[in-house]
Design a protein around this motif. Structure first.
Motif, PDB file in Angstrom:
ATOM      1  N   UNK A 117       0.850  -1.201   0.000  1.00 27.52           N
ATOM      2  CA  UNK A 117       0.000   0.000   0.000  1.00 27.52           C
ATOM      3  C   UNK A 117       0.876   1.238   0.000  1.00 27.52           C
ATOM      4  N   UNK A 118       1.850   1.261   0.888  1.00 30.39           N
ATOM      5  CA  UNK A 118       2.912   2.274   0.857  1.00 30.39           C
ATOM      6  C   UNK A 118       4.141   1.644   1.491  1.00 30.39           C
ATOM      7  N   UNK A 119       5.162   2.441   1.764  1.00 31.52           N
ATOM      8  CA  UNK A 119       6.428   1.892   2.257  1.00 31.52           C
ATOM      9  C   UNK A 119       6.307   1.223   3.620  1.00 31.52           C
ATOM     10  N   UNK A 120       5.202   1.448   4.322  1.00 32.42           N
ATOM     11  CA  UNK A 120       5.073   0.939   5.685  1.00 32.42           C
ATOM     12  C   UNK A 120       3.882   0.002   5.888  1.00 32.42           C
ATOM     13  N   UNK A 121       3.073  -0.185   4.855  1.00 30.01           N
ATOM     14  CA  UNK A 121       1.857  -0.983   5.022  1.00 30.01           C
ATOM     15  C   UNK A 121       1.733  -2.001   3.890  1.00 30.01           C
ATOM     16  N   UNK A 122       1.425  -3.248   4.259  1.00 27.90           N
ATOM     17  CA  UNK A 122       1.173  -4.310   3.293  1.00 27.90           C
ATOM     18  C   UNK A 122      -0.321  -4.624   3.290  1.00 27.90           C
ATOM     19  N   UNK A 123      -0.923  -4.627   2.112  1.00 32.09           N
ATOM     20  CA  UNK A 123      -2.316  -5.037   1.978  1.00 32.09           C
ATOM     21  C   UNK A 123      -2.394  -6.549   1.851  1.00 32.09           C
ATOM     22  N   UNK A 124      -3.339  -7.168   2.528  1.00 33.27           N
ATOM     23  CA  UNK A 124      -3.433  -8.631   2.530  1.00 33.27           C
ATOM     24  C   UNK A 124      -4.897  -9.063   2.539  1.00 33.27           C
ATOM     25  N   UNK A 125      -5.242  -9.951   1.591  1.00 24.76           N
ATOM     26  CA  UNK A 125      -6.568 -10.557   1.550  1.00 24.76           C
ATOM     27  C   UNK A 125      -6.382 -12.070   1.571  1.00 24.76           C
ATOM     28  N   UNK A 126      -7.053 -12.728   2.499  1.00 22.07           N
ATOM     29  CA  UNK A 126      -6.949 -14.182   2.641  1.00 22.07           C
ATOM     30  C   UNK A 126      -8.215 -14.869   2.128  1.00 22.07           C
ATOM     31  N   UNK A 127      -8.061 -16.133   1.822  1.00 21.37           N
ATOM     32  CA  UNK A 127      -9.197 -16.955   1.395  1.00 21.37           C
ATOM     33  C   UNK A 127      -9.911 -17.592   2.585  1.00 21.37           C
ATOM     34  N   UNK A 128      -9.490 -17.222   3.773  1.00 19.45           N
ATOM     35  CA  UNK A 128     -10.077 -17.773   4.996  1.00 19.45           C
ATOM     36  C   UNK A 128     -10.474 -16.646   5.936  1.00 19.45           C
ATOM     37  N   UNK A 129     -11.317 -17.010   6.863  1.00 19.96           N
ATOM     38  CA  UNK A 129     -11.685 -16.110   7.958  1.00 19.96           C
ATOM     39  C   UNK A 129     -10.830 -16.487   9.162  1.00 19.96           C
ATOM     40  N   UNK A 130     -10.392 -15.494   9.907  1.00 18.14           N
ATOM     41  CA  UNK A 130      -9.584 -15.737  11.103  1.00 18.14           C
ATOM     42  C   UNK A 130     -10.493 -15.655  12.328  1.00 18.14           C
ATOM     43  N   UNK A 131     -10.502 -16.719  13.100  1.00 20.16           N
ATOM     44  CA  UNK A 131     -11.366 -16.784  14.276  1.00 20.16           C
ATOM     45  C   UNK A 131     -10.487 -16.857  15.527  1.00 20.16           C
ATOM     46  N   UNK A 132     -10.676 -15.922  16.424  1.00 18.42           N
ATOM     47  CA  UNK A 132      -9.963 -15.943  17.698  1.00 18.42           C
ATOM     48  C   UNK A 132     -10.823 -16.707  18.710  1.00 18.42           C
TER      49      UNK A 132
END
Length: 276
Positions: free
Chosen positions: A247-262
């Motif tokens: 996204x910029x020098x300090x941020x990575x954009x990430x999309x997963x094929x899964x949902x993360x459940x805590x």
């Protein structure tokens, strides 16, 4: 895999990456004291040079530094950068690569660039090599062009791929995502996670506000990366990644094929496939 500068292109990147007496050769870095044209009668310099380049193209990319003298540390069994051994035949090395080395390499479109770096002790040459994504670099013999070698790089030097190694590489569907992440990742990056995070409850799952989370990628390997959400960590294989970008020098954009459940005890993260 730690976040390292793979490409030494200037004196500033050299100073950030190399500490004399401490920095050792690794999977991204190879030291050479000199390029000795006079020793061609002893061994085939062109083929060795070609293998040196292709080992990085077949692995994760990196830099060959010509003009760095090594010192072997017996206790640690490691070669470390010792001092500058200035070279004065830089143009000749570049011409030799184009005329004698490149014809032995297939494919010819490996991204290789030469950088003259002026240091306090004199000039050195840094040869930077980008990794190949969907192909494998081969080196042919001048005596027998049907004999091919497929070198790759390890932390301890150059090795050669077996048929099983080649088969696994050809059938890999995740190398492109891994290399893309390696290009943009540092441990200082924050991650803008554009996938749902939910909290497991007895009755149902409640979607959490992403503002509650601080997300980082803490470690990158060839098979997976370690995603940290606040103080919890989970390994994410690349085949579960839909998209990633800078996204910029300090941020990575990430999309997963899964949902993360805590989980309800806030002790671990569970992967939940979106179609279940």
């Amino acid at each position: 895999m730690e976040s390292f500068l793979r490409y030494i292109e200037s004196s500033s990147t050299f100073d950030k990456r190399i500490i004399f007496g401490s920095t050792c050769e690794d999977i991204f870095l190879d030291f050479k004291r000199e390029f000795d044209f006079a020793s061609q009668h002893k061994r085939d310099i062109a083929e060795e040079f070609a293998c040196d380049v292709c080992q990085f193209a077949n692995t994760f990319g990196g830099s060959i530094l010509i003009g760095i003298e090594e010192k072997y540390k017996e206790k640690e069994k490691l070669k470390v950068a010792s001092k500058v051994y200035p070279i004065n035949n830089i143009e000749k090395i570049q011409q030799y690569y184009n005329d004698c080395v490149l014809p032995l390499i297939s494919p010819h479109y490996i991204d290789v660039w030469f950088n003259v770096i002026n240091l306090l002790g004199g000039s050195i040459l840094s040869i930077c090599i980008k990794p190949l994504v969907n192909t494998i670099a081969a080196v042919s013999s001048k005596k027998n062009n049907k004999y091919l070698r497929f070198p790759y790089r390890t932390n301890y030097g150059k090795k050669y791929m077996s048929y099983n190694d080649i088969f696994r590489r050809i059938n890999s569907s995740t190398r492109e995502k891994f290399l893309s992440l390696l290009d943009i990742w540092t441990q200082n990056n924050k991650v803008e996670l554009l996938s749902p995070i939910t909290k497991e409850e007895k009755s149902n799952s409640v979607i959490w506000d992403h503002k509650e989370f601080i997300v980082h990628i803490k470690e990158v390997t060839e098979s997976y990366f370690v995603l940290q959400i606040n103080d919890l960590k989970i390994n994410i294989p690349y085949d579960l990644v839909y998209a990633l970008w800078e996204i910029d020098a300090h941020i990575i954009g990430l999309v997963l094929l899964v949902e993360l459940v805590i989980d309800k005890n806030r002790k671990k993260i569970i992967l939940k496939f979106k179609d279940t």
